[in-house]
Design a protein around this motif. Sequence first.
Motif, mmCIF file in Angstrom:
data_model
loop_
_atom_site.group_PDB
_atom_site.id
_atom_site.type_symbol
_atom_site.label_atom_id
_atom_site.label_comp_id
_atom_site.label_asym_id
_atom_site.label_seq_id
_atom_site.Cartn_x
_atom_site.Cartn_y
_atom_site.Cartn_z
ATOM 1 N N CYS A 1 32.189 23.620 4.694
ATOM 2 C CA CYS A 1 31.752 22.322 4.165
ATOM 3 C C CYS A 1 31.594 22.368 2.650
ATOM 4 C CB CYS A 1 30.436 21.902 4.812
ATOM 5 S SG CYS A 1 30.569 21.406 6.541
ATOM 6 N N ASP B 1 33.648 20.578 -0.505
ATOM 7 C CA ASP B 1 32.911 19.775 -1.481
ATOM 8 C C ASP B 1 33.142 20.268 -2.907
ATOM 9 O OD1 ASP B 1 31.835 17.767 0.023
ATOM 10 O OD2 ASP B 1 29.867 18.677 0.295
ATOM 11 N N THR C 1 34.643 18.063 -6.066
ATOM 12 C CA THR C 1 33.886 17.800 -7.295
ATOM 13 C C THR C 1 34.530 18.418 -8.533
ATOM 14 O OG1 THR C 1 32.468 19.699 -6.787
ATOM 15 C CG2 THR C 1 31.652 17.527 -6.161
ATOM 16 N N LEU D 1 27.588 22.393 -7.161
ATOM 17 C CA LEU D 1 27.859 21.025 -6.721
ATOM 18 C C LEU D 1 26.914 20.043 -7.405
ATOM 19 C CD1 LEU D 1 29.404 19.176 -4.670
ATOM 20 C CD2 LEU D 1 27.515 19.578 -3.090
ATOM 21 N N LEU E 1 26.636 11.420 -3.877
ATOM 22 C CA LEU E 1 27.897 12.150 -3.859
ATOM 23 C C LEU E 1 29.101 11.231 -3.644
ATOM 24 C CD1 LEU E 1 27.275 15.514 -1.944
ATOM 25 C CD2 LEU E 1 28.087 15.206 -4.286
ATOM 26 N N ALA F 1 32.667 13.852 1.183
ATOM 27 C CA ALA F 1 31.776 14.786 0.488
ATOM 28 C C ALA F 1 30.351 14.680 1.014
ATOM 29 C CB ALA F 1 31.810 14.520 -1.017
ATOM 30 N N SER F 2 29.866 13.457 1.189
ATOM 31 C CA SER F 2 28.509 13.258 1.691
ATOM 32 C C SER F 2 28.377 13.699 3.139
ATOM 33 C CB SER F 2 28.113 11.778 1.555
ATOM 34 O OG SER F 2 28.049 11.398 0.192
ATOM 35 N N PHE G 1 28.263 17.420 3.351
ATOM 36 C CA PHE G 1 26.966 17.845 2.813
ATOM 37 C C PHE G 1 25.894 17.777 3.904
ATOM 38 C CE2 PHE G 1 22.917 16.867 0.734
ATOM 39 C CZ PHE G 1 22.865 17.820 -0.281
#
Length: 449
Positions: free
Chosen positions: A192, A196, A200, A287, A310, A319-320, A323
């Motif tokens: 994960c 991410d 980013t 991140l 995010l 991405a969220s 997370f």
Amino acid sequence: MKNNQDTTETPQKGWRMNGEQPSLPEAHRSMRIPTNGSWFRKFLAFAGPGYMVAVGYMDPGNWATDIEGGSRFGYTLLSVVLISNLMAVVLQALSGKLGIVTGKDLAQACRDNYSKPTVIALWLLCELAIAATDLAEVIGAAIALNLLFGLPIIYGVMITAVDVLLILLLQNKGFRSLEIFVVVLIATIGICFGIDLFLTKPDLGSVALGYIPSAQILSNPQMLYIAIGILGATVMPHNLYLHSSIVQTRQFDLSPTGKRQAIKYATWDSSIALTFALFINSAILILSAAAFHKTGLTQVADISDAYHLLTPIVGTTLASALFAVALLASGQNSTLTGTLAGQIVMEGFVNIRLTPWLRRLITRLIAIIPAVIVTAIYGERGTQDLLIFSQVILSLQLPFAVIPLVKFTSSKANMGEFANKTWLNILAWFIAGVIVILNIYLLVQTITS
């Protein structure tokens, strides 16, 4: 030479014979080690305890400190993450060696070497640290359930009490099942965050510079407070008790040669596992720095805020979602080690034996009650402050676990030929000194401010 099935051994000089049961008796020496075959096959048989220990180095408490550190100070505190992890590698190696050589976990060693009032004090301090750890797990899992399914935090906190059933199910299937489950969840967290980080696109040059220590960390009280929180969240006291116990689940040869081999493989296991923990802790801070500090959002200290910000910053809901999934995996993973650590500490210090489900329920209630009260009075924002504070409590308790560990493993009377070499002694006491000094500084800063 004792054979591989022998479960008895004569303690080193200085250790009292008290007829006590071994640490985690239900799993003690339950896993066979191949006597023949390649070194890699033997290493795989030893691999597992290190990953269970590494779980504590990437629990939701780490998220809170790493997110705030990244958003407020960019990549600067990456050096603290690195140094904390290196300290952890040394201390966990000593913890594993203590268990392998003496056949006792750190709690049992304290009980055998200290007076009863000292033992009770150390036990209570350790229980406080475990409660703080469990508090972070409770809040982290509740936040993840809220982010993924919209469940109110206060209900999520209460739901975490039922994870006792999951733990009991895994324990009934054997210790290896616990280890495999832990590794799968660690892999989930790593995947994960790997995705991410790709989304980013952090500045790799700035990331590399962040691993170089800065004097600003000591001169800035706010930065130092977060730095010590990172230290407390990374080098976790209950993991030192845990590791000294679970290395004894292997049926290694109890001869000096067998113990040396066990120490070598156990050290490899924990060092490799903690390298994964370093990646994940670094990934959380990177991140936060890349997504928030870089865009001027320097006040993001809340896990929920990080989740919601995010998507607009990165430009995708993936991405969220990743997370939150990683946060849930982190919270669930940490419950396993918290259960075992609680059992080891209670049995080792005061020889009180409770069934695993009852011990877990008691620990959970200690964490759930303050979380429910704070959530009801102050809302979600209050739980975030409680999360940060829980990590500072862990850091303050850390010297009371580290100093006995270094003392015991340095003693030839207790460890015989396996006592720490001079260079390792110097390094271990230096680490203990740094931890004590930083905590005294934190107390002074907190009181004066």
